[in-house]
Design a protein around this motif. Sequence first.
Motif, PDB file in Angstrom:
ATOM      1  N   THR A  43     -26.180  21.009   2.818  1.00 49.35           N
ATOM      2  CA  THR A  43     -25.207  20.263   2.010  1.00 49.35           C
ATOM      3  C   THR A  43     -25.364  20.537   0.510  1.00 49.35           C
ATOM      4  N   ILE A  44     -26.447  21.176   0.136  1.00 46.44           N
ATOM      5  CA  ILE A  44     -26.651  21.554  -1.267  1.00 46.44           C
ATOM      6  C   ILE A  44     -26.098  22.961  -1.435  1.00 46.44           C
ATOM      7  N   SER A  45     -25.250  23.149  -2.425  1.00 43.37           N
ATOM      8  CA  SER A  45     -24.595  24.448  -2.617  1.00 43.37           C
ATOM      9  C   SER A  45     -25.610  25.530  -3.002  1.00 43.37           C
ATOM     10  N   LYS A  46     -25.238  26.751  -2.695  1.00 49.98           N
ATOM     11  CA  LYS A  46     -26.094  27.895  -3.031  1.00 49.98           C
ATOM     12  C   LYS A  46     -26.265  28.002  -4.556  1.00 49.98           C
ATOM     13  N   GLU A  47     -25.219  27.652  -5.296  1.00 49.95           N
ATOM     14  CA  GLU A  47     -25.278  27.715  -6.759  1.00 49.95           C
ATOM     15  C   GLU A  47     -26.309  26.717  -7.299  1.00 49.95           C
ATOM     16  N   GLU A  48     -26.321  25.516  -6.730  1.00 51.23           N
ATOM     17  CA  GLU A  48     -27.291  24.509  -7.162  1.00 51.23           C
ATOM     18  C   GLU A  48     -28.717  24.954  -6.821  1.00 51.23           C
ATOM     19  N   LYS A  49     -28.883  25.523  -5.653  1.00 49.94           N
ATOM     20  CA  LYS A  49     -30.207  26.017  -5.257  1.00 49.94           C
ATOM     21  C   LYS A  49     -30.673  27.103  -6.219  1.00 49.94           C
ATOM     22  N   GLU A  50     -29.752  27.991  -6.593  1.00 43.04           N
ATOM     23  CA  GLU A  50     -30.118  29.094  -7.490  1.00 43.04           C
ATOM     24  C   GLU A  50     -30.488  28.590  -8.878  1.00 43.04           C
ATOM     25  N   LYS A  51     -29.842  27.529  -9.333  1.00 39.04           N
ATOM     26  CA  LYS A  51     -30.198  26.932 -10.629  1.00 39.04           C
ATOM     27  C   LYS A  51     -31.628  26.390 -10.582  1.00 39.04           C
ATOM     28  N   VAL A  52     -31.965  25.734  -9.485  1.00 41.27           N
ATOM     29  CA  VAL A  52     -33.321  25.193  -9.317  1.00 41.27           C
ATOM     30  C   VAL A  52     -34.333  26.340  -9.258  1.00 41.27           C
ATOM     31  N   ILE A  53     -33.992  27.377  -8.517  1.00 37.90           N
ATOM     32  CA  ILE A  53     -34.891  28.542  -8.403  1.00 37.90           C
ATOM     33  C   ILE A  53     -35.137  29.151  -9.776  1.00 37.90           C
ATOM     34  N   ASP A  54     -34.062  29.286 -10.586  1.00 42.35           N
ATOM     35  CA  ASP A  54     -34.204  29.857 -11.933  1.00 42.35           C
ATOM     36  C   ASP A  54     -35.112  29.014 -12.824  1.00 42.35           C
ATOM     37  N   LYS A  55     -35.094  27.697 -12.623  1.00 43.81           N
ATOM     38  CA  LYS A  55     -35.912  26.809 -13.458  1.00 43.81           C
ATOM     39  C   LYS A  55     -37.378  26.777 -13.031  1.00 43.81           C
ATOM     40  N   LEU A  56     -37.636  26.924 -11.728  1.00 39.61           N
ATOM     41  CA  LEU A  56     -38.991  26.692 -11.227  1.00 39.61           C
ATOM     42  C   LEU A  56     -39.837  27.938 -11.000  1.00 39.61           C
ATOM     43  N   PHE A  57     -39.208  29.037 -10.626  1.00 42.28           N
ATOM     44  CA  PHE A  57     -39.984  30.189 -10.156  1.00 42.28           C
ATOM     45  C   PHE A  57     -40.096  31.289 -11.202  1.00 42.28           C
ATOM     46  N   PRO A  59     -39.767  34.796 -13.009  1.00 45.52           N
ATOM     47  CA  PRO A  59     -38.613  35.709 -12.992  1.00 45.52           C
ATOM     48  C   PRO A  59     -38.739  36.849 -11.971  1.00 45.52           C
ATOM     49  N   GLU A  60     -39.922  37.365 -11.806  1.00 49.38           N
ATOM     50  CA  GLU A  60     -40.140  38.530 -10.942  1.00 49.38           C
ATOM     51  C   GLU A  60     -39.827  38.243  -9.467  1.00 49.38           C
ATOM     52  N   ILE A  61     -39.804  36.979  -9.078  1.00 43.27           N
ATOM     53  CA  ILE A  61     -39.653  36.637  -7.661  1.00 43.27           C
ATOM     54  C   ILE A  61     -38.373  35.845  -7.370  1.00 43.27           C
ATOM     55  N   ARG A  62     -37.632  35.503  -8.395  1.00 48.97           N
ATOM     56  CA  ARG A  62     -36.438  34.668  -8.228  1.00 48.97           C
ATOM     57  C   ARG A  62     -35.416  35.288  -7.280  1.00 48.97           C
ATOM     58  N   ASN A  63     -35.087  36.555  -7.481  1.00 47.84           N
ATOM     59  CA  ASN A  63     -34.056  37.193  -6.650  1.00 47.84           C
ATOM     60  C   ASN A  63     -34.453  37.221  -5.185  1.00 47.84           C
ATOM     61  N   PHE A  64     -35.727  37.439  -4.923  1.00 49.72           N
ATOM     62  CA  PHE A  64     -36.216  37.434  -3.541  1.00 49.72           C
ATOM     63  C   PHE A  64     -35.936  36.076  -2.892  1.00 49.72           C
ATOM     64  N   ILE A  65     -36.274  35.002  -3.590  1.00 51.73           N
ATOM     65  CA  ILE A  65     -36.071  33.655  -3.053  1.00 51.73           C
ATOM     66  C   ILE A  65     -34.582  33.351  -2.913  1.00 51.73           C
ATOM     67  N   LYS A  66     -33.776  33.795  -3.890  1.00 56.44           N
ATOM     68  CA  LYS A  66     -32.330  33.564  -3.826  1.00 56.44           C
ATOM     69  C   LYS A  66     -31.714  34.243  -2.603  1.00 56.44           C
ATOM     70  N   VAL A  67     -32.121  35.466  -2.328  1.00 58.40           N
ATOM     71  CA  VAL A  67     -31.583  36.188  -1.164  1.00 58.40           C
ATOM     72  C   VAL A  67     -31.901  35.435   0.124  1.00 58.40           C
ATOM     73  N   ILE A  68     -33.127  34.955   0.240  1.00 57.09           N
ATOM     74  CA  ILE A  68     -33.512  34.205   1.439  1.00 57.09           C
ATOM     75  C   ILE A  68     -32.668  32.938   1.560  1.00 57.09           C
ATOM     76  N   CYS A  69     -32.435  32.251   0.458  1.00 59.05           N
ATOM     77  CA  CYS A  69     -31.608  31.039   0.498  1.00 59.05           C
ATOM     78  C   CYS A  69     -30.146  31.369   0.814  1.00 59.05           C
ATOM     79  N   ARG A  70     -29.625  32.467   0.249  1.00 64.09           N
ATOM     80  CA  ARG A  70     -28.249  32.874   0.554  1.00 64.09           C
ATOM     81  C   ARG A  70     -28.080  33.169   2.045  1.00 64.09           C
TER      82      ARG A  70
END
Length: 167
Positions: A43-57, A59-70
């Motif tokens: 129920t949480i949008s992918k865009e919201e998840k990506e914003k959280v990922i950008d804030k917490l993780f 930089p070198e690993i953000r895209n990896f986590i985003k792909v898994i969430c997508r």
Amino acid sequence: MKMISMSYGQALFDLKVSKEDRQNAAKILRESEELQKALVNPTISKEEKEKVIDKLFPPEIRNFIKVICRNDDAQCLLEAFDYCEVLIQKEEQILTGTLYYVTKPEEGQLARIREYLKKEYQAEQVELELKEDASLIGGFILKVRDKVLDRSLRGKLEKMKQNLAWR
């Protein structure tokens, strides 16, 4: 471990993300059950998840986590990190194990255990996690990979019980 987690772990290994960034990301995930639930929550949008990922993780690993969430596979993240560590340890010939004890072994004893394990497993380096366990009564238990070496008094007593029960 699921095959999908192993595939993501292999991908993370292939990315050659720094050890520090991998450990920081895994620590963030392990310490926040709420974050894990949010990344899995449909129920949480992918865009919201990506914003959280950008804030917490890092930089070198953000895209990896985003792909898994997508791909809606966020439940595999921790297993992927764990499998990546297994691959790195294998590549670097690092053997990990756990030594359970009643009385903490001296450095000389630990050095002999490490040398034994290096020879037994053809490892370059041995990392032992030490855990005190008074229930052993005496001696130690050494767990490495899928093997357990039980030299505890509790283990000997259990064997004696089994032998007596068979008679």
